[in-house]
Design a protein around this motif. Structure first.
Motif, PDB file in Angstrom:
ATOM      1  N   LEU A 112     -23.984 -20.200   7.949  1.00 29.00           N
ATOM      2  CA  LEU A 112     -23.808 -20.285   6.511  1.00 29.00           C
ATOM      3  C   LEU A 112     -24.388 -19.034   5.857  1.00 29.00           C
ATOM      4  CD1 LEU A 112     -24.829 -23.995   5.836  1.00 29.00           C
ATOM      5  CD2 LEU A 112     -22.532 -23.040   5.679  1.00 29.00           C
ATOM      6  N   SER A 113     -23.711 -18.570   4.831  1.00 34.05           N
ATOM      7  CA  SER A 113     -24.202 -17.403   4.104  1.00 34.05           C
ATOM      8  C   SER A 113     -23.645 -17.421   2.690  1.00 34.05           C
ATOM      9  CB  SER A 113     -23.773 -16.107   4.801  1.00 34.05           C
ATOM     10  OG  SER A 113     -24.109 -14.976   4.011  1.00 34.05           O
ATOM     11  N   ALA A 114     -24.505 -17.133   1.734  1.00 29.00           N
ATOM     12  CA  ALA A 114     -24.074 -17.062   0.342  1.00 29.00           C
ATOM     13  C   ALA A 114     -23.713 -15.637  -0.054  1.00 29.00           C
ATOM     14  CB  ALA A 114     -25.170 -17.582  -0.578  1.00 29.00           C
ATOM     15  N   ASN A 115     -23.950 -14.684   0.844  1.00 25.33           N
ATOM     16  CA  ASN A 115     -23.735 -13.277   0.505  1.00 25.33           C
ATOM     17  C   ASN A 115     -23.378 -12.509   1.772  1.00 25.33           C
ATOM     18  OD1 ASN A 115     -23.740 -10.706  -0.532  1.00 25.33           O
ATOM     19  ND2 ASN A 115     -25.810 -10.800  -1.389  1.00 25.33           N
ATOM     20  N   GLY A 116     -22.082 -12.221   1.964  1.00 33.10           N
ATOM     21  CA  GLY A 116     -21.649 -11.489   3.139  1.00 33.10           C
ATOM     22  C   GLY A 116     -21.535 -12.381   4.354  1.00 33.10           C
ATOM     23  N   SER A 117     -21.406 -11.757   5.511  1.00 33.47           N
ATOM     24  CA  SER A 117     -21.287 -12.510   6.757  1.00 33.47           C
ATOM     25  C   SER A 117     -22.659 -13.042   7.181  1.00 33.47           C
ATOM     26  CB  SER A 117     -20.728 -11.613   7.857  1.00 33.47           C
ATOM     27  OG  SER A 117     -21.674 -10.612   8.207  1.00 33.47           O
ATOM     28  N   GLY A 118     -22.640 -13.943   8.163  1.00 31.68           N
ATOM     29  CA  GLY A 118     -23.888 -14.476   8.667  1.00 31.68           C
ATOM     30  C   GLY A 118     -24.782 -13.395   9.245  1.00 31.68           C
ATOM     31  N   GLY A 119     -24.187 -12.481   9.993  1.00 32.79           N
ATOM     32  CA  GLY A 119     -24.966 -11.397  10.585  1.00 32.79           C
ATOM     33  C   GLY A 119     -25.570 -10.487   9.535  1.00 32.79           C
ATOM     34  N   GLU A 120     -24.786 -10.166   8.496  1.00 34.39           N
ATOM     35  CA  GLU A 120     -25.300  -9.322   7.413  1.00 34.39           C
ATOM     36  C   GLU A 120     -26.434 -10.014   6.670  1.00 34.39           C
ATOM     37  OE1 GLU A 120     -21.134  -6.962   6.313  1.00 34.39           O
ATOM     38  OE2 GLU A 120     -21.651  -8.851   5.321  1.00 34.39           O
ATOM     39  N   ASP A 121     -26.299 -11.330   6.498  1.00 44.18           N
ATOM     40  CA  ASP A 121     -27.330 -12.079   5.778  1.00 44.18           C
ATOM     41  C   ASP A 121     -28.634 -12.132   6.574  1.00 44.18           C
ATOM     42  OD1 ASP A 121     -27.927 -13.412   3.360  1.00 44.18           O
ATOM     43  OD2 ASP A 121     -27.836 -15.355   4.370  1.00 44.18           O
ATOM     44  N   ILE A 122     -28.529 -12.223   7.892  1.00 47.64           N
ATOM     45  CA  ILE A 122     -29.733 -12.199   8.737  1.00 47.64           C
ATOM     46  C   ILE A 122     -30.502 -10.903   8.520  1.00 47.64           C
ATOM     47  CG2 ILE A 122     -30.558 -12.037  11.119  1.00 47.64           C
ATOM     48  CD1 ILE A 122     -28.258 -13.958  11.884  1.00 47.64           C
ATOM     49  N   GLU A 123     -29.801  -9.795   8.548  1.00 45.70           N
ATOM     50  CA  GLU A 123     -30.454  -8.494   8.358  1.00 45.70           C
ATOM     51  C   GLU A 123     -30.992  -8.342   6.942  1.00 45.70           C
ATOM     52  OE1 GLU A 123     -31.094  -6.197  10.605  1.00 45.70           O
ATOM     53  OE2 GLU A 123     -30.211  -7.471  12.156  1.00 45.70           O
ATOM     54  N   ARG A 124     -30.205  -8.766   5.960  1.00 43.03           N
ATOM     55  CA  ARG A 124     -30.626  -8.613   4.562  1.00 43.03           C
ATOM     56  C   ARG A 124     -31.882  -9.414   4.274  1.00 43.03           C
ATOM     57  NH1 ARG A 124     -29.937 -11.134  -0.384  1.00 43.03           N
ATOM     58  NH2 ARG A 124     -28.907 -12.918   0.590  1.00 43.03           N
ATOM     59  N   ARG A 125     -31.934 -10.631   4.773  1.00 45.30           N
ATOM     60  CA  ARG A 125     -33.082 -11.498   4.479  1.00 45.30           C
ATOM     61  C   ARG A 125     -34.330 -11.070   5.265  1.00 45.30           C
ATOM     62  NH1 ARG A 125     -32.199 -15.869   1.365  1.00 45.30           N
ATOM     63  NH2 ARG A 125     -30.025 -16.271   0.795  1.00 45.30           N
ATOM     64  N   TYR A 126     -34.147 -10.401   6.363  1.00 46.66           N
ATOM     65  CA  TYR A 126     -35.296  -9.850   7.089  1.00 46.66           C
ATOM     66  C   TYR A 126     -36.020  -8.841   6.206  1.00 46.66           C
ATOM     67  CZ  TYR A 126     -37.873  -7.407  10.817  1.00 46.66           C
ATOM     68  OH  TYR A 126     -38.853  -6.840  11.589  1.00 46.66           O
ATOM     69  N   ARG A 127     -35.251  -7.941   5.619  1.00 45.79           N
ATOM     70  CA  ARG A 127     -35.855  -6.928   4.741  1.00 45.79           C
ATOM     71  C   ARG A 127     -36.375  -7.553   3.444  1.00 45.79           C
ATOM     72  NH1 ARG A 127     -31.096  -4.440   6.533  1.00 45.79           N
ATOM     73  NH2 ARG A 127     -30.078  -4.907   4.536  1.00 45.79           N
ATOM     74  N   LEU A 128     -35.594  -8.466   2.875  1.00 45.34           N
ATOM     75  CA  LEU A 128     -35.989  -9.105   1.628  1.00 45.34           C
ATOM     76  C   LEU A 128     -37.275  -9.913   1.812  1.00 45.34           C
ATOM     77  CD1 LEU A 128     -35.359  -9.839  -1.315  1.00 45.34           C
ATOM     78  CD2 LEU A 128     -33.921 -11.720  -0.453  1.00 45.34           C
ATOM     79  N   GLY A 129     -37.368 -10.629   2.919  1.00 49.91           N
ATOM     80  CA  GLY A 129     -38.560 -11.421   3.182  1.00 49.91           C
ATOM     81  C   GLY A 129     -39.799 -10.558   3.355  1.00 49.91           C
ATOM     82  N   GLN A 130     -39.640  -9.416   3.983  1.00 49.00           N
ATOM     83  CA  GLN A 130     -40.769  -8.497   4.124  1.00 49.00           C
ATOM     84  C   GLN A 130     -41.249  -8.029   2.747  1.00 49.00           C
ATOM     85  OE1 GLN A 130     -38.907  -5.558   6.688  1.00 49.00           O
ATOM     86  NE2 GLN A 130     -40.070  -6.295   8.464  1.00 49.00           N
TER      87      GLN A 130
END
Length: 257
Positions: free
Chosen positions: A90-108
């Motif tokens: 599931l992803s609200a923004n882009g593909s699942g793979g893109e969301d994994i990477e985006r949230r890694y940086r955002l969470g940091q």
């Protein structure tokens, strides 16, 4: 313990109210949910903020970010073992793979901001009579004749000696019912007034508006749990298909979607 006899929670009740059929698929049929990076993001951020507070705020931003990064990566890898195809995430923004990477940086970024915010504002964490800091504070109470269990992110002390309940959010969804439930649970458990609540918003690095809780009654909160509990026990799980189906992690097993 069956779904009929287990303690209820805020999340269970809100899920049932939003869509009873989702509750049924996830908690009765035990359908394997599709993973979502947003849930992992939230879990890792909460763990990092908890670690900061339990260290007496001695943990540095760098250390907290490392804590987030390690846990986020471990949880993502565990979810990838169950569902390696990120197109099914599931992803609200882009593909699942893109969301994994985006949230890694955002969470940091959000974790580092939390350390900075806590150091600047120095909220006073309440300590229970047993000497336990009110961080991820567990409770089990009876509301409306229903056993209700939960964990409170933080309780802080107000200048007048009352308590403020605080929930930490990495997204935008906020629940007054959550704060209201925590208020009555704390007052029942510790006989200390809780008159206000708020959310720490990871997206902004600041607190939300204050929510007044002094008029919230145990009877009103208990009624929502009682209605939900009765519905589950009689096997009533009404479907409510609509926009929220897009974010439902068991929609792949749903005939109403």
């Amino acid at each position: 313990m069956t779904v009929e006899t287990q303690p209820r929670s805020v999340s269970q009740t809100q899920q049932y109210e939003q869509c009873g059929w989702r509750y049924y698929l996830q908690r009765v049929e035990r359908v394997m949910p599709r993973p979502a990076a947003w849930g992992i993001h939230g879990t890792a951020f909460h763990s990092s903020a908890e670690a900061v507070e339990r260290s007496g705020r001695a943990m540095t931003a760098s250390e907290a970010v490392s804590h987030f990064s390690d846990l986020y990566s471990a949880l993502v890898n565990a979810s990838l073992d169950q569902e390696p195809n990120t197109d099914r995430w599931l992803s609200a923004n882009g593909s699942g793979g893109e969301d994994i990477e985006r949230r890694y940086r955002l969470g940091q970024e959000q974790t580092a901001r939390y350390v900075e915010w806590a150091a600047e504002h120095q909220p006073t964490i309440w300590t229970t009579p047993a000497g336990t800091p009110a961080i991820e504070l567990e409770f089990m109470v009876e509301l409306g004749g229903v056993r209700v269990r939960g964990f409170i992110d933080q309780l802080t002390v107000e200048p007048d000696g009352s308590l403020r309940v605080r929930d930490l959010k990495t997204g935008t969804m906020k629940s007054a019912f959550q704060l209201e439930t925590y208020k009555v649970a704390v007052e029942q458990s510790y006989d200390v007034p809780v008159n206000r609540g708020d959310w720490y918003m990871g997206k902004t690095g600041n607190l939300s508006r204050t929510v007044k809780l002094d008029q919230v009654t145990e009877e009103a909160i208990g009624k929502r749990f009682a209605v939900m509990d009765a519905g589950v026990k009689r096997g009533d799980f009404p479907a409510a298909p609509g926009f929220s189906c897009r974010f439902c992690d068991v929609s792949h097993a749903c005939s109403y979607r």
